[in-house]
Enzyme design. Structure first.
Site, short mmCIF file in Angstrom:
data_model
loop_
_atom_site.label_atom_id
_atom_site.label_comp_id
_atom_site.label_asym_id
_atom_site.label_seq_id
_atom_site.Cartn_x
_atom_site.Cartn_y
_atom_site.Cartn_z
N ASP A 13 0.82 -1.21 0.00
CA ASP A 13 0.00 0.00 0.00
C ASP A 13 0.86 1.26 0.00
O ASP A 13 2.03 1.23 0.36
CB ASP A 13 -0.89 0.04 1.24
CG ASP A 13 -2.16 -0.80 1.09
OD1 ASP A 13 -2.30 -1.49 0.06
OD2 ASP A 13 -3.01 -0.76 2.01
N ASP A 14 0.22 2.37 -0.35
CA ASP A 14 0.82 3.72 -0.25
C ASP A 14 1.97 3.95 -1.22
O ASP A 14 2.85 4.77 -0.96
CB ASP A 14 1.29 4.03 1.18
CG ASP A 14 0.19 3.84 2.22
OD1 ASP A 14 -0.99 3.82 1.83
OD2 ASP A 14 0.51 3.71 3.41
N HIS A 134 -7.60 4.07 1.13
CA HIS A 134 -6.59 4.44 2.13
C HIS A 134 -7.30 4.59 3.48
O HIS A 134 -8.34 5.23 3.58
CB HIS A 134 -5.95 5.77 1.70
CG HIS A 134 -4.82 6.24 2.55
ND1 HIS A 134 -3.79 5.42 2.94
CD2 HIS A 134 -4.54 7.47 3.08
CE1 HIS A 134 -2.91 6.12 3.68
NE2 HIS A 134 -3.36 7.36 3.77
#
Length: 308
Positions: A13-14, A134
Site C-alpha cells: 500500500d501507499d 486508504h
C-alpha cells in the site's frame, strides 16, 4: 491443506507516498516478496511511482484517498465538505467524525473518487484493475455506495474488504487500535451486500491488520495464512456445494524505507508511521527466505488481481 491451491496477492500500500517508500516497495517486488501495489495518486511521489511500475512491470491499482492530504480534483481544492479549516482532508478519524455528523457531501466524494481514477489513468496509461481505500474509507457508510458506483462505472472489478479471520484473538493489538479495527470490520460486514450488488469482487481472505508494522513477523504471517485457510476449509466442509480448490488471499503490507521530512506525504509531509522503523521492519520481514520457502511448502503462489 496441501490439496488447496492458494493464490496470494501481497499488496504494498501507499505506493507514491515518498521516494523512499517507492524504493522500498520496488525492492520488495524485485525480491519476489510482494506481487501487487496500490498507488496514492495524491502522494508527493505518485508520478515517480507510476514510472517505476512501468519500468519494472509491477501490477498496480488505486489506493483511493479521501482522508490524508489534498484532493486531486481542482474544484474541490478550495471549497468543499471534504476539507478541514486548514484546507486538507479531515484525517483518518476526522473523516469518520465528519461523516457521522452528516457533514460530507457524497456528490463531492464521488467527484473526487472519479478524479483519482482519471489521474491514475493519466499516470499509468490504464485503468486500475483493483481499487481500495486508504485507511479503509471505502467501506464506511454512504461512502461504500458511491465507491461501488464509481467502480462499476469504470469497470473496475476488484476491491478489498478488510474482514480478517482471527482478528479477535490477536491479544497483542492495543485496545485503542483494536477498537478502530473492529469498527473497520463492522463497516466491512455492512459493505458486502453493496459491493456484491454492483458486481464487485475481492479475495476470499483478507489479512493485514494483525500483521502491521511491529506486529509483522514470519510467524505472524504464517499463522494468519494457515488459520485463515483452515477456517475456510472448515466452512467448505459444512456447505454441501463442492468448494473450489483455489483460495485467494490478499495480504496488505506497508514496506518501505522510513520517510525523511520534508519529502513525502500527500501535501502535508509524511506521518509518524511513515517515518518510523516499522516500515523497514515490514520490508525486512517480507524478503526473508524462510517466508518464501513457507509459501512453496504450502503450495502458495504469489499473483496480482489481474491474474485471477
Amino acid at each position: 491443506l496441501r490439496m488447496l491451491q492458494v493464490k496470494l496477492i501481497v499488496t504494498g500500500d501507499d505506493f507514491g507516498y515518498c521516494p523512499r517508500r517507492n524504493q522500498g516497495i520496488v525492492d520488495c517486488f524485485l525480491a519476489g516478496a510482494i506481487s501487487n501495489v496500490s498507488l496514492l495518486v495524491n502522494g508527493s511521489a505518485a508520478a515517480d511511482a507510476a514510472e517505476l511500475a512501468r519500468r519494472y512491470n509491477i501490477p498496480i491499482g488505486l489506493h483511493a484517498n479521501l482522508s490524508e492530504g489534498s484532493p486531486v480534483c481542482e474544484v474541490l481544492k478550495t471549497n468543499s465538505s471534504l476539507l478541514n479549516q486548514d484546507g486538507f482532508f479531515h484525517g483518518k478519524m476526522g473523516f469518520r467524525t465528519a461523516l457521522s455528523k452528516g457533514l460530507l457531501n457524497m456528490s463531492e466524494v464521488k467527484q473526487e473518487l472519479k478524479a483519482q481514477v482519471e489521474l491514475f489513468h493519466e499516470l499509468t496509461g490504464h485503468l486500475p484493475p483493483h481499487m481500495d481505500g486508504h485507511q479503509h474509507v471505502h467501506v464506511l457508510p454512504e461512502v461504500r455506495h458511491v465507491f461501488a458506483e464509481v467502480l462499476e462505472e469504470y469497470g473496475i472489478k476488484y476491491t478489498r474488504v478488510p474482514i480478517e479471520p482471527g482478528l479477535h484473538n490477536c491479544d497483542w493489538i492495543p485496545p485503542s487500535l483494536m477498537d478502530f479495527y473492529l469498527g473497520v470490520e463492522e463497516d466491512s460486514f455492512n459493505t458486502v451486500d453493496v459491493f456484491t450488488k454492483h458486481g464487485i469482487r475481492w479475495a476470499d481472505i483478507y489479512i493485514g491488520l494483525s500483521t502491521m508494522g511491529r506486529n509483522m513477523s514470519v510467524s505472524s504471517i504464517r499463522s494468519a495464512i494457515d488459520s485463515a485457510i483452515l477456517q475456510l476449509a472448515a466452512k467448505a466442509a459444512h456447505s454441501s456445494s463442492s468448494s473450489s480448490s483455489t483460495v485467494t488471499i490478499e495480504l496488505m503490507v506497508h514496506p518501505g524505507y522510513p520517510s525523511v521530512p520534508p519529502a513525502g506525504g500527500c501535501g502535508q509531509g509524511p506521518d509518524d508511521f511513515s517515518q518510523s522503523w516499522e516500515r523497514l521492519h515490514e520490508l525486512q520481514t517480507l524478503i526473508k527466505p524462510e517466508l518464501q520457502s513457507h509459501y512453496k511448502s504450502r503450495n502458495i503462489q504469489l499473483c496480482s488481481f489481474k491474474d485471477l
